[in-house]
Design a protein around this motif. Structure first.
Motif, PDB file in Angstrom:
ATOM      1  N   SER A  71      -2.984  10.315  -0.254  1.00 40.28           N
ATOM      2  CA  SER A  71      -4.287  10.966  -0.135  1.00 40.28           C
ATOM      3  C   SER A  71      -5.448   9.976  -0.184  1.00 40.28           C
ATOM      4  O   SER A  71      -6.592  10.343   0.109  1.00 40.28           O
ATOM      5  CB  SER A  71      -4.460  11.999  -1.256  1.00 40.28           C
ATOM      6  OG  SER A  71      -4.337  11.380  -2.530  1.00 40.28           O
ATOM      7  N   LEU A  72      -5.175   8.721  -0.545  1.00 37.63           N
ATOM      8  CA  LEU A  72      -6.233   7.718  -0.629  1.00 37.63           C
ATOM      9  C   LEU A  72      -6.688   7.323   0.770  1.00 37.63           C
ATOM     10  O   LEU A  72      -5.875   6.962   1.625  1.00 37.63           O
ATOM     11  CB  LEU A  72      -5.734   6.497  -1.392  1.00 37.63           C
ATOM     12  CG  LEU A  72      -6.738   5.366  -1.620  1.00 37.63           C
ATOM     13  CD1 LEU A  72      -7.918   5.850  -2.441  1.00 37.63           C
ATOM     14  CD2 LEU A  72      -6.067   4.183  -2.305  1.00 37.63           C
ATOM     15  N   ARG A  92      -7.253  13.291  -9.660  1.00 35.55           N
ATOM     16  CA  ARG A  92      -6.427  13.349 -10.859  1.00 35.55           C
ATOM     17  C   ARG A  92      -5.259  14.297 -10.614  1.00 35.55           C
ATOM     18  O   ARG A  92      -5.133  14.904  -9.551  1.00 35.55           O
ATOM     19  CB  ARG A  92      -7.256  13.817 -12.056  1.00 35.55           C
ATOM     20  CG  ARG A  92      -7.830  15.216 -11.924  1.00 35.55           C
ATOM     21  CD  ARG A  92      -8.394  15.701 -13.253  1.00 35.55           C
ATOM     22  NE  ARG A  92      -8.812  17.086 -13.204  1.00 35.55           N
ATOM     23  CZ  ARG A  92     -10.061  17.496 -13.111  1.00 35.55           C
ATOM     24  NH1 ARG A  92     -11.035  16.606 -13.037  1.00 35.55           N
ATOM     25  NH2 ARG A  92     -10.345  18.793 -13.090  1.00 35.55           N
ATOM     26  N   ALA A  93      -4.397  14.428 -11.617  1.00 34.67           N
ATOM     27  CA  ALA A  93      -3.228  15.292 -11.493  1.00 34.67           C
ATOM     28  C   ALA A  93      -3.635  16.763 -11.570  1.00 34.67           C
ATOM     29  O   ALA A  93      -4.635  17.121 -12.203  1.00 34.67           O
ATOM     30  CB  ALA A  93      -2.217  14.971 -12.589  1.00 34.67           C
ATOM     31  N   GLU A 137       6.061   5.105  -5.482  1.00 35.95           N
ATOM     32  CA  GLU A 137       4.682   5.585  -5.342  1.00 35.95           C
ATOM     33  C   GLU A 137       4.093   5.994  -6.693  1.00 35.95           C
ATOM     34  O   GLU A 137       4.730   6.683  -7.493  1.00 35.95           O
ATOM     35  CB  GLU A 137       4.654   6.775  -4.385  1.00 35.95           C
ATOM     36  CG  GLU A 137       3.268   7.349  -4.142  1.00 35.95           C
ATOM     37  CD  GLU A 137       3.309   8.582  -3.263  1.00 35.95           C
ATOM     38  OE1 GLU A 137       2.573   9.545  -3.550  1.00 35.95           O
ATOM     39  OE2 GLU A 137       4.091   8.580  -2.287  1.00 35.95           O
ATOM     40  N   LEU A 138       2.864   5.533  -6.937  1.00 28.81           N
ATOM     41  CA  LEU A 138       2.181   5.861  -8.180  1.00 28.81           C
ATOM     42  C   LEU A 138       1.833   7.345  -8.225  1.00 28.81           C
ATOM     43  O   LEU A 138       1.401   7.926  -7.223  1.00 28.81           O
ATOM     44  CB  LEU A 138       0.902   5.033  -8.314  1.00 28.81           C
ATOM     45  CG  LEU A 138       1.061   3.552  -8.661  1.00 28.81           C
ATOM     46  CD1 LEU A 138      -0.281   2.847  -8.554  1.00 28.81           C
ATOM     47  CD2 LEU A 138       1.629   3.382 -10.058  1.00 28.81           C
ATOM     48  N   ARG A 139       2.008   7.931  -9.403  1.00 32.77           N
ATOM     49  CA  ARG A 139       1.662   9.334  -9.610  1.00 32.77           C
ATOM     50  C   ARG A 139       0.762   9.438 -10.838  1.00 32.77           C
ATOM     51  O   ARG A 139       1.012   8.800 -11.858  1.00 32.77           O
ATOM     52  CB  ARG A 139       2.917  10.187  -9.789  1.00 32.77           C
ATOM     53  CG  ARG A 139       3.836  10.145  -8.572  1.00 32.77           C
ATOM     54  CD  ARG A 139       4.980  11.128  -8.691  1.00 32.77           C
ATOM     55  NE  ARG A 139       5.871  11.047  -7.550  1.00 32.77           N
ATOM     56  CZ  ARG A 139       5.661  11.654  -6.385  1.00 32.77           C
ATOM     57  NH1 ARG A 139       4.568  12.394  -6.229  1.00 32.77           N
ATOM     58  NH2 ARG A 139       6.520  11.536  -5.391  1.00 32.77           N
ATOM     59  N   ILE A 176       0.822  -1.207   0.000  1.00 31.98           N
ATOM     60  CA  ILE A 176       0.000   0.000   0.000  1.00 31.98           C
ATOM     61  C   ILE A 176       0.858   1.260   0.000  1.00 31.98           C
ATOM     62  O   ILE A 176       0.338   2.362  -0.216  1.00 31.98           O
ATOM     63  CB  ILE A 176      -0.953   0.016   1.206  1.00 31.98           C
ATOM     64  CG1 ILE A 176      -0.170   0.041   2.524  1.00 31.98           C
ATOM     65  CG2 ILE A 176      -1.895  -1.167   1.168  1.00 31.98           C
ATOM     66  CD1 ILE A 176      -1.044   0.284   3.737  1.00 31.98           C
ATOM     67  N   ASP A 177       2.166   1.124   0.243  1.00 27.52           N
ATOM     68  CA  ASP A 177       3.043   2.292   0.162  1.00 27.52           C
ATOM     69  C   ASP A 177       3.194   2.788  -1.271  1.00 27.52           C
ATOM     70  O   ASP A 177       3.676   3.905  -1.487  1.00 27.52           O
ATOM     71  CB  ASP A 177       4.419   1.962   0.743  1.00 27.52           C
ATOM     72  CG  ASP A 177       5.054   0.761   0.065  1.00 27.52           C
ATOM     73  OD1 ASP A 177       4.464  -0.334   0.148  1.00 27.52           O
ATOM     74  OD2 ASP A 177       6.121   0.909  -0.557  1.00 27.52           O
ATOM     75  N   LEU A 178       2.777   1.980  -2.253  1.00 30.70           N
ATOM     76  CA  LEU A 178       2.831   2.408  -3.651  1.00 30.70           C
ATOM     77  C   LEU A 178       1.625   3.253  -4.041  1.00 30.70           C
ATOM     78  O   LEU A 178       1.632   3.868  -5.110  1.00 30.70           O
ATOM     79  CB  LEU A 178       2.919   1.185  -4.570  1.00 30.70           C
ATOM     80  CG  LEU A 178       4.100   0.243  -4.336  1.00 30.70           C
ATOM     81  CD1 LEU A 178       4.044  -0.926  -5.303  1.00 30.70           C
ATOM     82  CD2 LEU A 178       5.423   0.985  -4.472  1.00 30.70           C
ATOM     83  N   LEU A 179       0.593   3.278  -3.202  1.00 32.96           N
ATOM     84  CA  LEU A 179      -0.597   4.077  -3.486  1.00 32.96           C
ATOM     85  C   LEU A 179      -0.405   5.500  -2.969  1.00 32.96           C
ATOM     86  O   LEU A 179       0.366   5.732  -2.029  1.00 32.96           O
ATOM     87  CB  LEU A 179      -1.824   3.444  -2.834  1.00 32.96           C
ATOM     88  CG  LEU A 179      -2.202   2.044  -3.324  1.00 32.96           C
ATOM     89  CD1 LEU A 179      -3.370   1.494  -2.518  1.00 32.96           C
ATOM     90  CD2 LEU A 179      -2.548   2.060  -4.806  1.00 32.96           C
TER      91      LEU A 179
END
Length: 445
Positions: free
Chosen positions: A125-126, A396-397, A260-262, A119-122
């Motif tokens: 802010s989720l 979103r970005a 982390e996903l961006r 979950i550290d890759l999410l």
């Protein structure tokens, strides 16, 4: 002095006469060397004499590993390939299941604890509540209606491991069996190593590598759970619809998410297309609104491209295997299979957040935000599973991507190669033009 009566005082014995050759016996044993006086002792600084410690067994010896595990740990590749059974995976999310059995009760039913790893890759802010609700909904759609509990865990950051350990130990009891089951590269071995550190403080040293299929067989992990409870690590379940099973090791490195996903967001209209490398594309065929927001959630190493749908044929011929990697290589796309189209009808109520996701197993997903309705055409290789689901990450970005290729090392390297090829071709063309011009002059003369 007298020598007659030994009982009277003054008695003595006259020594016998010594011969000329007599020599007294000399004790010739070596004299021990005096210890050297240190300078600190001369200055008055007394130090306690400490007996040297006898080296004992190393409490944490380095484990002996085979050639295959050594290659996986240090080089990230398999030197000895083995085949696994083609097992079916139950979920598409990056998760694993822990099944528990208790002894001593008749009619015992295994309990399922769903663990969402990495979950550290999410994005931070989720919301965890939103994520747990989303996971339970996806589990029900996959057939798991009765879950004992859901845990969000990061073995790398040590998030949520303690709560998971307490729950598993309570459910397993003193003699239960715990089985870690999940997809390939879901983080099962890494999680078991982290559990071992929390419970017993031991380094389990299960082989970890970002390569699918690292664990080959069922491994019983000793001394982790309390009492006589047993913990088993299992091989990752093969997903027949994942694109990663068809990719080479170099291509898997680009798809693998290690940070982390961006989000990367496009604001586009109908008649435009977004490519995720050479693996997947989304066509906005029809839309009731003027614009639609497409957010790409995938590995940052995968290059993207946005352009008009009418130019997609040239993309396949000119850029697949070059600017759009993977696949790596000009003819590699043909080896992966043919592209097939799948149509989705979507609707949304807001442009500010994403309403639905269009996900391809093993690649990533498009998050769609719109106010109205739209018809989307998704194309990827035949056999890759593509689904429509509720949005996992609604935001979103802040800044939008522009048309064309995204800035990445893959695109820049491909551009350098193409520029070199063009420069190498220019002199030849100029020489050919000069030769044809000279021949034309000769014929005229």
């Amino acid at each position: 002095m007298q020598e007659s009566n030994p009982k009277l005082p003054g008695y003595f014995i006259i020594p016998s006469a010594k011969s000329i050759d007599y020599k007294p016996q000399i004790n010739r044993q070596p004299i021990a060397e005096e210890p050297e006086i240190s300078n600190s002792f001369k200055r008055g600084n007394l130090k306690e004499l400490v007996e040297p410690e006898i080296p004992g067994p190393n409490p944490n010896p380095k484990p002996l590993v085979c050639v295959r595990c050594h290659s996986l740990r240090h080089y990230g590749k398999i030197s000895m390939a083995r085949s696994l059974e083609n097992l079916r995976n139950w979920y598409q999310i990056q998760s694993m299941k822990i099944r528990l059995w208790k002894h001593g009760k008749s009619g015992n039913v295994p309990r399922v604890v769903l663990v969402v790893t990495k979950i550290d890759l999410l994005p931070p802010s989720l919301s965890p509540t939103h994520l747990k609700h989303w996971v339970r909904q996806r589990a029900r759609e996959g057939g798991a209606n009765k879950l004992t509990s859901v845990h969000l865990v990061s073995s790398f950051r040590d998030w949520g491991v303690k709560n998971l350990v307490d729950d598993v130990c309570k459910l397993a009891g003193a003699r239960g069996n715990v089985w870690a089951i999940g997809a390939q590269n879901a983080g099962k071995s890494t999680l078991i190593n982290s559990i071992g550190k929390h419970i017993s403080g031991k380094n389990i040293q299960l082989t970890e590598a970002p390569v699918p299929g690292t664990t080959l067989g069922i491994i019983r992990v000793e001394g982790v759970l309390p009492g006589k409870a047993k913990l088993f690590d299992t091989p990752g379940l093969l997903h027949p619809h994942q694109i990663t099973t068809r990719l080479t090791r170099e291509e898997q490195k680009l798809v693998h998410v290690s940070e982390e996903l961006r989000p990367r967001t496009y604001r586009i209209k109908a008649g435009h297309t977004v490519h995720i490398a050479g693996l997947m594309r989304l066509d906005v065929e029809e839309a009731s609104a003027e614009s639609i927001y497409i957010t790409v959630w995938a590995s940052p190493y995968l290059p993207l491209h946005m352009g008009k749908t009418e130019n997609v044929d040239t993309m396949l011929e000119d850029h697949f295997g070059r600017q759009l990697q993977p696949p790596i290589g000009e003819n590699r796309a043909e080896e992966l299979g043919q592209w097939v189209r799948k149509e989705f009808h979507v609707r949304g109520n807001s442009w500010d957040v994403s309403s639905v996701d269009v996900a391809a197993t093993g690649v990533g997903w498009f998050a769609v935000g719109l106010k109205g309705e739209a018809v989307l055409g998704v194309r990827t290789y035949d056999g890759v599973h593509v689904i429509l689901r509720n949005s996992l990450i609604p935001q979103r970005a802040q800044f939008f991507e522009i048309a064309g290729f995204t800035v990445s090392k893959v695109v820049s390297n491909a551009d350098q190669v193409s520029n070199k090829q063009r420069q190498s071709k220019k002199p030849k063309n100029q020489i050919e033009l000069k030769e044809t011009a000279s021949e034309a002059l000769r014929t005229c003369m």
